[in-house]
Design a protein around this motif. Sequence first.
Motif, PDB file in Angstrom:
ATOM      1  N   GLY A 148       9.221  -3.309  25.034  1.00  0.00           N
ATOM      2  CA  GLY A 148       9.416  -2.914  26.424  1.00  0.00           C
ATOM      3  C   GLY A 148       9.308  -4.103  27.357  1.00  0.00           C
ATOM      4  N   LYS A 149      10.293  -4.239  28.245  1.00  0.00           N
ATOM      5  CA  LYS A 149      10.306  -5.322  29.219  1.00  0.00           C
ATOM      6  C   LYS A 149      10.515  -4.734  30.612  1.00  0.00           C
ATOM      7  CE  LYS A 149      12.306  -8.498  25.830  1.00  0.00           C
ATOM      8  NZ  LYS A 149      13.305  -9.566  25.574  1.00  0.00           N
ATOM      9  N   GLY A 150      10.714  -5.602  31.601  1.00  0.00           N
ATOM     10  CA  GLY A 150      10.948  -5.135  32.954  1.00  0.00           C
ATOM     11  C   GLY A 150       9.976  -5.736  33.944  1.00  0.00           C
ATOM     12  N   ALA A 151       9.799  -5.041  35.051  1.00  0.00           N
ATOM     13  CA  ALA A 151       8.918  -5.556  36.102  1.00  0.00           C
ATOM     14  C   ALA A 151       8.582  -4.442  37.089  1.00  0.00           C
ATOM     15  CB  ALA A 151       9.575  -6.719  36.843  1.00  0.00           C
ATOM     16  N   GLU A 152       7.511  -4.672  37.830  1.00  0.00           N
ATOM     17  CA  GLU A 152       7.191  -3.816  38.969  1.00  0.00           C
ATOM     18  C   GLU A 152       7.462  -4.629  40.223  1.00  0.00           C
ATOM     19  OE1 GLU A 152       3.045  -2.441  40.502  1.00  0.00           O
ATOM     20  OE2 GLU A 152       3.757  -0.895  39.118  1.00  0.00           O
ATOM     21  N   ALA A 196       8.848  -0.242  43.071  1.00  0.00           N
ATOM     22  CA  ALA A 196       9.713   0.308  42.031  1.00  0.00           C
ATOM     23  C   ALA A 196       9.378  -0.334  40.698  1.00  0.00           C
ATOM     24  CB  ALA A 196      11.178   0.074  42.372  1.00  0.00           C
ATOM     25  N   GLN A 197       9.440   0.461  39.628  1.00  0.00           N
ATOM     26  CA  GLN A 197       9.268  -0.061  38.283  1.00  0.00           C
ATOM     27  C   GLN A 197      10.607  -0.076  37.557  1.00  0.00           C
ATOM     28  OE1 GLN A 197       6.253   2.199  36.236  1.00  0.00           O
ATOM     29  NE2 GLN A 197       4.598   0.930  37.020  1.00  0.00           N
ATOM     30  N   PHE A 198      10.974  -1.240  37.043  1.00  0.00           N
ATOM     31  CA  PHE A 198      12.156  -1.380  36.209  1.00  0.00           C
ATOM     32  C   PHE A 198      11.684  -1.419  34.762  1.00  0.00           C
ATOM     33  CE2 PHE A 198      13.748  -2.524  40.240  1.00  0.00           C
ATOM     34  CZ  PHE A 198      15.128  -2.403  40.208  1.00  0.00           C
ATOM     35  N   LYS A 199      12.011  -0.399  33.972  1.00  0.00           N
ATOM     36  CA  LYS A 199      11.591  -0.330  32.575  1.00  0.00           C
ATOM     37  C   LYS A 199      12.816  -0.521  31.681  1.00  0.00           C
ATOM     38  CE  LYS A 199       7.618   2.674  33.463  1.00  0.00           C
ATOM     39  NZ  LYS A 199       6.918   3.942  33.129  1.00  0.00           N
ATOM     40  N   LEU A 200      12.786  -1.588  30.898  1.00  0.00           N
ATOM     41  CA  LEU A 200      13.897  -1.951  30.029  1.00  0.00           C
ATOM     42  C   LEU A 200      13.403  -1.984  28.591  1.00  0.00           C
ATOM     43  CD1 LEU A 200      15.230  -4.935  32.181  1.00  0.00           C
ATOM     44  CD2 LEU A 200      15.935  -2.533  32.298  1.00  0.00           C
ATOM     45  N   ASN A 259      10.585   5.190  41.147  1.00  0.00           N
ATOM     46  CA  ASN A 259      10.099   4.926  42.493  1.00  0.00           C
ATOM     47  C   ASN A 259       8.629   5.326  42.563  1.00  0.00           C
ATOM     48  OD1 ASN A 259       9.680   4.530  45.183  1.00  0.00           O
ATOM     49  ND2 ASN A 259      11.381   5.812  45.878  1.00  0.00           N
ATOM     50  N   LYS A 260       7.750   4.339  42.693  1.00  0.00           N
ATOM     51  CA  LYS A 260       6.312   4.610  42.696  1.00  0.00           C
ATOM     52  C   LYS A 260       5.781   4.953  44.075  1.00  0.00           C
ATOM     53  CE  LYS A 260       4.381   4.342  39.465  1.00  0.00           C
ATOM     54  NZ  LYS A 260       4.193   5.353  38.403  1.00  0.00           N
ATOM     55  N   SER A 261       6.640   4.942  45.077  1.00  0.00           N
ATOM     56  CA  SER A 261       6.218   5.283  46.441  1.00  0.00           C
ATOM     57  C   SER A 261       6.628   6.730  46.720  1.00  0.00           C
ATOM     58  CB  SER A 261       6.872   4.339  47.451  1.00  0.00           C
ATOM     59  OG  SER A 261       6.488   3.013  47.188  1.00  0.00           O
ATOM     60  N   ASP A 262       5.688   7.631  46.673  1.00  0.00           N
ATOM     61  CA  ASP A 262       5.981   9.055  46.776  1.00  0.00           C
ATOM     62  C   ASP A 262       5.955   9.546  48.219  1.00  0.00           C
ATOM     63  OD1 ASP A 262       6.131   9.220  43.972  1.00  0.00           O
ATOM     64  OD2 ASP A 262       3.957   9.468  43.831  1.00  0.00           O
ATOM     65  N   ASN A 263       6.695   8.855  49.072  1.00  0.00           N
ATOM     66  CA  ASN A 263       6.724   9.313  50.466  1.00  0.00           C
ATOM     67  C   ASN A 263       7.931  10.202  50.759  1.00  0.00           C
ATOM     68  OD1 ASN A 263       8.810   7.473  50.453  1.00  0.00           O
ATOM     69  ND2 ASN A 263       7.649   5.887  51.549  1.00  0.00           N
TER      70      ASN A 263
END
Length: 212
Positions: A80-84, A96-100, A135-139
């Motif tokens: 698993g790679k990616g970034a927050e 945002a979390q990018f999960k690759l 999307n980690k921002s739950d607004n």
Amino acid sequence: MKKSKTLIYASLVLTFMAFNSSKAQEDVAKFGIKGGVNFSNLYTDNVDDNNVLTGFNVGLYAKVPLANNISLQPEISYTGKGAELVYNNAFVSGTAQFKLDYIEVPLLLVVNVTKNFNIHAGPYAAYLISGKTTNKSDNGNYNFEDNINTDDFNRFDAGLAGGLGLDLEPVSFGVRYNYGLTKIGKDDNSANNFTSPDAKNSVLSFYAAFAF
């Protein structure tokens, strides 16, 4: 892109050759399983190490002796790679979390500095099997999760890997860094609105392995 494909093909061919070679050396070649934790990020000219994404890796490996204290180690693993990443503009802001997720094939040259300590390095090639954003921002003001998926990312990744290992047969431990040489996003796609057209993978891994 041609250089990336050449690196991918070369890694796969050499891996195939290494596994065939190991069959002729069953009395000395070693096989095993390995797994661990990844701390990944995306890098451009300015790397932001404050937003790493935690993932995992698990796979198989073979270790084929070539000479005294030198071995060839092909591997195949799920990683698993990616970034927050933090996005912030005039209208919205959040995280945002990018999960690759990739199937990755490294081909490493392993040099034993001492009986129990080694350094290893070599190329890797990887194929993207899943790419998604969260999307980690739950607004509730902005939702792009349905607009970015696997098709927005390049399927192939390739780069260089290097690390250190501690062999306590049949168990071993190590740390490795993967430096991506290919960009993750396709040109002019929605994923680039949050990363960069030139963003590449950067992964620090800690692993444990067990040899059969």
